[in-house]
Write a protein that holds these residues in place. Structure first.
Motif, PDB file in Angstrom:
ATOM      1  N   ARG A  49     -11.933  -5.492   4.070  1.00 42.83           N
ATOM      2  CA  ARG A  49     -11.551  -6.870   3.723  1.00 42.83           C
ATOM      3  C   ARG A  49     -10.188  -6.954   3.038  1.00 42.83           C
ATOM      4  NH1 ARG A  49     -15.329 -10.815   4.591  1.00 42.83           N
ATOM      5  NH2 ARG A  49     -17.456 -10.063   4.780  1.00 42.83           N
ATOM      6  N   ALA A  50      -9.964  -6.132   2.049  1.00 44.03           N
ATOM      7  CA  ALA A  50      -8.696  -6.195   1.299  1.00 44.03           C
ATOM      8  C   ALA A  50      -7.517  -5.827   2.193  1.00 44.03           C
ATOM      9  CB  ALA A  50      -8.753  -5.274   0.095  1.00 44.03           C
ATOM     10  N   ILE A  51      -7.662  -4.785   2.972  1.00 41.01           N
ATOM     11  CA  ILE A  51      -6.581  -4.365   3.862  1.00 41.01           C
ATOM     12  C   ILE A  51      -6.332  -5.439   4.918  1.00 41.01           C
ATOM     13  CG2 ILE A  51      -5.925  -2.681   5.627  1.00 41.01           C
ATOM     14  CD1 ILE A  51      -7.418  -0.590   3.901  1.00 41.01           C
ATOM     15  N   ARG A  52      -7.403  -5.996   5.463  1.00 39.44           N
ATOM     16  CA  ARG A  52      -7.272  -7.016   6.509  1.00 39.44           C
ATOM     17  C   ARG A  52      -6.504  -8.221   5.980  1.00 39.44           C
ATOM     18  NH1 ARG A  52      -9.394  -7.763  11.309  1.00 39.44           N
ATOM     19  NH2 ARG A  52     -10.816  -6.034  11.052  1.00 39.44           N
ATOM     20  N   ARG A  53      -6.754  -8.614   4.755  1.00 37.22           N
ATOM     21  CA  ARG A  53      -6.062  -9.784   4.199  1.00 37.22           C
ATOM     22  C   ARG A  53      -4.563  -9.560   4.112  1.00 37.22           C
ATOM     23  NH1 ARG A  53      -9.933 -12.534  -0.348  1.00 37.22           N
ATOM     24  NH2 ARG A  53     -11.618 -13.012   1.107  1.00 37.22           N
ATOM     25  N   VAL A  54      -4.163  -8.331   3.833  1.00 36.59           N
ATOM     26  CA  VAL A  54      -2.735  -8.020   3.760  1.00 36.59           C
ATOM     27  C   VAL A  54      -2.138  -7.918   5.157  1.00 36.59           C
ATOM     28  CG1 VAL A  54      -1.044  -6.280   3.044  1.00 36.59           C
ATOM     29  CG2 VAL A  54      -2.951  -6.856   1.537  1.00 36.59           C
ATOM     30  N   THR A  55      -2.805  -7.218   6.061  1.00 41.62           N
ATOM     31  CA  THR A  55      -2.245  -7.020   7.399  1.00 41.62           C
ATOM     32  C   THR A  55      -2.159  -8.326   8.182  1.00 41.62           C
ATOM     33  OG1 THR A  55      -4.409  -6.424   8.349  1.00 41.62           O
ATOM     34  CG2 THR A  55      -3.022  -4.626   7.560  1.00 41.62           C
ATOM     35  N   ARG A  57      -1.133 -11.082   7.197  1.00 44.50           N
ATOM     36  CA  ARG A  57       0.057 -11.825   6.790  1.00 44.50           C
ATOM     37  C   ARG A  57       1.339 -11.245   7.395  1.00 44.50           C
ATOM     38  NH1 ARG A  57      -0.906 -15.256   2.498  1.00 44.50           N
ATOM     39  NH2 ARG A  57      -2.816 -14.883   1.344  1.00 44.50           N
ATOM     40  N   ARG A  58       1.248 -10.108   8.023  1.00 43.94           N
ATOM     41  CA  ARG A  58       2.449  -9.415   8.501  1.00 43.94           C
ATOM     42  C   ARG A  58       2.611  -9.532  10.009  1.00 43.94           C
ATOM     43  NH1 ARG A  58       4.254  -5.027   4.881  1.00 43.94           N
ATOM     44  NH2 ARG A  58       3.196  -5.392   2.914  1.00 43.94           N
ATOM     45  N   GLY A  59       3.845  -9.775  10.419  1.00 39.76           N
ATOM     46  CA  GLY A  59       4.198  -9.719  11.827  1.00 39.76           C
ATOM     47  C   GLY A  59       3.454 -10.670  12.745  1.00 39.76           C
ATOM     48  N   GLN A 101       3.312  -0.630  13.376  1.00 37.97           N
ATOM     49  CA  GLN A 101       4.618  -1.283  13.247  1.00 37.97           C
ATOM     50  C   GLN A 101       4.835  -1.965  11.907  1.00 37.97           C
ATOM     51  OE1 GLN A 101       4.652  -4.013  16.529  1.00 37.97           O
ATOM     52  NE2 GLN A 101       5.030  -2.417  18.044  1.00 37.97           N
ATOM     53  N   HIS A 102       3.778  -2.507  11.301  1.00 34.41           N
ATOM     54  CA  HIS A 102       3.966  -3.391  10.150  1.00 34.41           C
ATOM     55  C   HIS A 102       3.279  -2.943   8.865  1.00 34.41           C
ATOM     56  CE1 HIS A 102       5.758  -6.426  12.743  1.00 34.41           C
ATOM     57  NE2 HIS A 102       4.788  -6.180  13.600  1.00 34.41           N
ATOM     58  N   CYS A 103       2.548  -1.886   8.899  1.00 34.77           N
ATOM     59  CA  CYS A 103       1.729  -1.557   7.728  1.00 34.77           C
ATOM     60  C   CYS A 103       1.981  -0.143   7.226  1.00 34.77           C
ATOM     61  CB  CYS A 103       0.248  -1.756   8.077  1.00 34.77           C
ATOM     62  SG  CYS A 103      -0.117  -3.439   8.608  1.00 34.77           S
ATOM     63  N   ASP A 104       3.231   0.179   7.034  1.00 29.47           N
ATOM     64  CA  ASP A 104       3.581   1.515   6.536  1.00 29.47           C
ATOM     65  C   ASP A 104       3.055   1.755   5.125  1.00 29.47           C
ATOM     66  OD1 ASP A 104       5.341  -0.340   5.518  1.00 29.47           O
ATOM     67  OD2 ASP A 104       7.083   0.980   5.627  1.00 29.47           O
TER      68      ASP A 104
END
Length: 107
Positions: A49-55, A57-59, A101-104
């Motif tokens: 859940r926490a990771i999904r919320r951040v990813t 928002r990107r790209g 691509q977006h979650c380094d």
């Protein structure tokens, strides 16, 4: 699940969409009737859940994701198992590419 997210307004509701996204995936898994997979993925989604919320928002991932989910729903509604499988696979591989691509920050 996704009708409440109007096109063009998704960016303002990423957290809500992220929760709906998890609920969508859990519904698909529950519909499979395999309790082992359902139990395993329920535990997995707690951590994601926490990771999904951040990813999300990107790209532009949220916008891409909602289109892919609607395509999956369309295939399921048509009862076209081959198309549904292909769309789920494309969705999963698309997420993998997005993360690369977006979650380094996950490295």
């Amino acid at each position: 699940t996704f009708d409440r997210f109007a096109e063009g307004e998704l960016a303002d509701h990423v957290l809500e969409y992220s929760d709906a996204n998890v609920a969508f995936h859990q519904s698909i898994i529950q519909a499979s009737g395999c309790t082992l997979i359902a139990d395993l993925t329920d535990r997995f989604f707690i951590h994601m859940r926490a990771i999904r919320r951040v990813t999300m928002r990107r790209g532009g991932r949220a916008e891409t994701s909602i289109v892919e989910h609607r395509d999956i729903i369309d295939a399921l509604t048509r009862r076209d198992a081959d198309l549904a499988e292909r769309r789920v696979r494309e969705h999963t591989l698309g997420l993998a590419r997005h993360v690369e691509q977006h979650c380094d920050f996950l490295d």
